[in-house]
Design an enzyme around this catalytic site. Structure first.
Site, PDB file in Angstrom:
ATOM      1  N   ASP A 115       5.864  -1.402   0.204  1.00 17.11           N
ATOM      2  CA  ASP A 115       5.286  -0.151  -0.297  1.00 17.11           C
ATOM      3  C   ASP A 115       6.312   0.698  -1.045  1.00 17.11           C
ATOM      4  O   ASP A 115       7.234   1.240  -0.432  1.00 17.11           O
ATOM      5  CB  ASP A 115       4.729   0.639   0.893  1.00 17.11           C
ATOM      6  CG  ASP A 115       3.997   1.882   0.454  1.00 17.11           C
ATOM      7  OD1 ASP A 115       3.558   1.935  -0.711  1.00 17.11           O
ATOM      8  OD2 ASP A 115       3.854   2.799   1.279  1.00 17.11           O
ATOM      9  N   ASP A 321       4.256   3.230  -9.410  1.00 16.59           N
ATOM     10  CA  ASP A 321       3.932   2.726  -8.077  1.00 16.59           C
ATOM     11  C   ASP A 321       3.307   1.344  -8.145  1.00 16.59           C
ATOM     12  O   ASP A 321       2.551   1.042  -9.071  1.00 16.59           O
ATOM     13  CB  ASP A 321       2.961   3.712  -7.412  1.00 16.59           C
ATOM     14  CG  ASP A 321       2.646   3.344  -5.974  1.00 16.59           C
ATOM     15  OD1 ASP A 321       3.544   2.826  -5.289  1.00 16.59           O
ATOM     16  OD2 ASP A 321       1.501   3.559  -5.547  1.00 16.59           O
TER      17      ASP A 321
END
Ligand SMILES: *[C@@H]1O[C@H](CO)[C@@H](O)[C@H](O)[C@H]1NC(C)=O
Ligand SMILES: *[C@@H]1O[C@H](CO)[C@@H](O)[C@H](O)[C@H]1NC(C)=O
Ligand SMILES: *[C@@H]1O[C@H](CO)[C@@H](O)[C@H](O)[C@H]1NC(C)=O
Ligand SMILES: *[C@@H]1O[C@H](CO)[C@@H](O)[C@H](O)[C@H]1NC(C)=O
Ligand SMILES: CC(=O)N[C@H]1CO[C@H](CO)[C@@H](O)[C@@H]1O
Length: 451
Positions: A115, A321
């Site tokens: 992540d 991201d």
């Protein structure tokens, strides 16, 4: 000369032996050239969560739905708060990629969410269970590892977690929450992590890193699919920062995401392998942000073909991201982008499935190859122009339905994000030492050679 040669050979032999000993032993100097692990999309054939019933289009649509579901979850659960609160709740993230990690001594193989939008590394810990050999294959048990330790309390590492406290035995007890309301609790601990080095040109022997601070999680609540999570954010407890502190690899990593439609693995690189040095690479500085976890850069303008269609009045911040599927842009940038694209694309318009997306076309008569879609260029701070091809900006979400993968930020999801569809076939490097993000066009299917 003979003597010199002989000592070189001896030296070589020593280096080779040391290299082999390093395989399993914790070695903070290991992998000076870096290492690469497989970066597994949760819907790809390599993922245990792969749904064989879903077509390629179906899995894209499922990922789009996950994005939207997160926004709704936050809207329902939002309790308001300051600016930090808004940024710390990036809502559309849905944990799209996984990586293998080996935890402890002897190493226990675990599959973790990777992540880029959070910091803490944690794995589900078995506690108080006296596992017999029958169940021994199942999960990580700190009591069966010779390298497990606890982070003492108080300590800098414990204080770096915003929601952690000391328990009666001076252990650091944490509560860690994610934007979608998922959360986990446990004790901040240390352990040897070993990474299987499998990238093309990589050393191929596992790289061990001792004393990685990680959460030994006793409870997890929410939508975690995997055995744990590896935080790759910019904060002090993330794996990236810890590798920089504990090894000579530097605080940097990169990935190269293969398109959804390609059946091969993406790659996640650390150390020198994360140096994005392909021809045409462009670099943009990270900009200061309330939360150091996120990789925030400045988006200055948007072009279609060669034509500038929108300029941010003040540079608009955007987070790069991997855990977000769609790209979210301020409506002031998105509206002129859509208008210019629709001037170029001469296909019949279509409705988006469940109104998830904003600009869709009917391509029943042909494939994506027959359609002319202009390139979109995002110009980031420092003049870094990143060209996005049609496969970055459009996706077939249903048979015959082609939709733009860029959507508007909203009140519930106010943060601009460069999502993973837009980053396919780019080598994207993050460097916390240089404080930059670098992009280069790449053929990502060629970057990871599993063997
Ligand atoms: C595990 O087993 C050992 C020996 O069989 C015992 O001493 C210990 O108390 C057990 N631990 C737990 C948590 O049950
Ligand atoms: C943790 O997550 C669960 C499930 O989303 C939620 O019900 C619970 O309230 C959360 N706990 C806290 C303390 O926020
Ligand atoms: C993807 O590739 C793997 C091997 O590389 C193969 O086993 C698998 O069947 C492929 N899956 C699809 C859907 O083509
Ligand atoms: C990255 O690679 C380039 C070209 O190979 C090289 O010149 C540069 O020194 C490298 N940078 C780092 C930080 O390793
Ligand atoms: C362990 C811990 O400190 N938990 C706290 C996390 O934050 C929430 C809300 O701010 C508190 O209610 C918890 O006690």
């Amino acid at each position: 000369m003979g003597a010199a040669m002989a000592s070189v050979l001896v030296l070589l032999a020593v280096v080779l032996i040391a290299g082999q000993l390093c395989d399993c032993a914790a070695s903070s100097g290991a992998g000076a050239g870096g290492f690469s692990v497989e970066f597994i999309h949760r819907d790809s054939a390599r993922s245990p969560f792969h749904d064989t019933a879903l077509t390629a289009h179906g899995s894209v649509l499922a990922a789009v739905r996950r994005s939207t579901a997160r926004a709704v979850a936050l809207a329902a659960g939002s309790s308001g708060g300051g600016a930090d609160d808004v940024v710390s709740k990036v809502v559309s993230r849905s944990f799209e990629y996984l990586m293998a990690v080996n935890v402890g001594t002897p190493p226990r193989a675990m599959l973790a969410i990777a992540d880029t939008g959070s910091d803490l590394v944690w794995v589900k810990c078995k506690s108080g269970s006296n596992v017999t050999s029958a169940a021994a294959g199942d999960g990580y048990d700190p009591s069966r590892s010779s390298t497990y330790g606890r982070v003492s309390c108080p300590s800098d590492a414990c204080e770096a977690l915003s929601n952690a406290s000391c328990d009666d035995e001076s252990n650091c007890q944490y509560f860690y929450a994610y934007g979608d309301g998922s959360n986990t609790t446990g004790l901040l601990s240390t352990e040897t992590f070993t990474f299987d080095d499998g990238g093309a040109g990589a050393g191929k022997s596992p790289v061990g890193v001792a004393s990685v601070k990680f959460g030994c999680s006793a409870t997890t609540a929410g939508t975690f699919l995997a055995d744990g999570l590896v935080g790759l954010g910019g904060g002090v407890v993330s794996l990236v920062t810890q590798l920089g502190d504990a090894t000579s690899l530097g605080r940097r990593f990169s990935y190269c995401l293969v398109p959804y439609s390609v059946n091969s693995s993406s790659v996640l690189n650390f150390g020198a392998l994360a140096n994005v040095s392909e021809p045409g690479a462009v670099t943009t500085p990270l900009v200061a942000s309330a939360v150091d976890t996120y990789y925030t850069v400045a988006l200055e303008s948007v072009k279609v073909g060669g034509k500038t269609v929108a300029t941010s009045s003040q540079s608009s911040r955007i987070i790069v991201d991997s855990g977000t599927t769609l790209t979210f842009l301020d409506p002031a940038l998105l509206a002129p982008l859509e208008a210019e694209l629709s001037r170029h694309i001469t296909l019949p318009r279509a409705q988006s499935p469940d109104e998830l997306l904003q600009l869709c076309y009917d391509v029943r008569s042909g494939g994506l190859a027959d359609v002319t879609i202009p390139d979109v260029t995002l110009e980031f701070g420092g003049g870094a122009a990143v060209k996005l091809g049609p496969e970055n900006t459009f996706v077939i979400v249903q048979e015959g339905k082609l939709c733009l993968t860029v959507v508007a930020t909203t009140e519930q999801q106010p943060v601009s994000i460069l999502g993973n569809l837009a980053q396919q076939n780019l080598h994207v490097g993050y460097d916390l030492d240089a404080r930059t993000v670098t992009f280069a066009t790449a053929d990502c299917a060629a970057a990871y050679s599993s063997s």
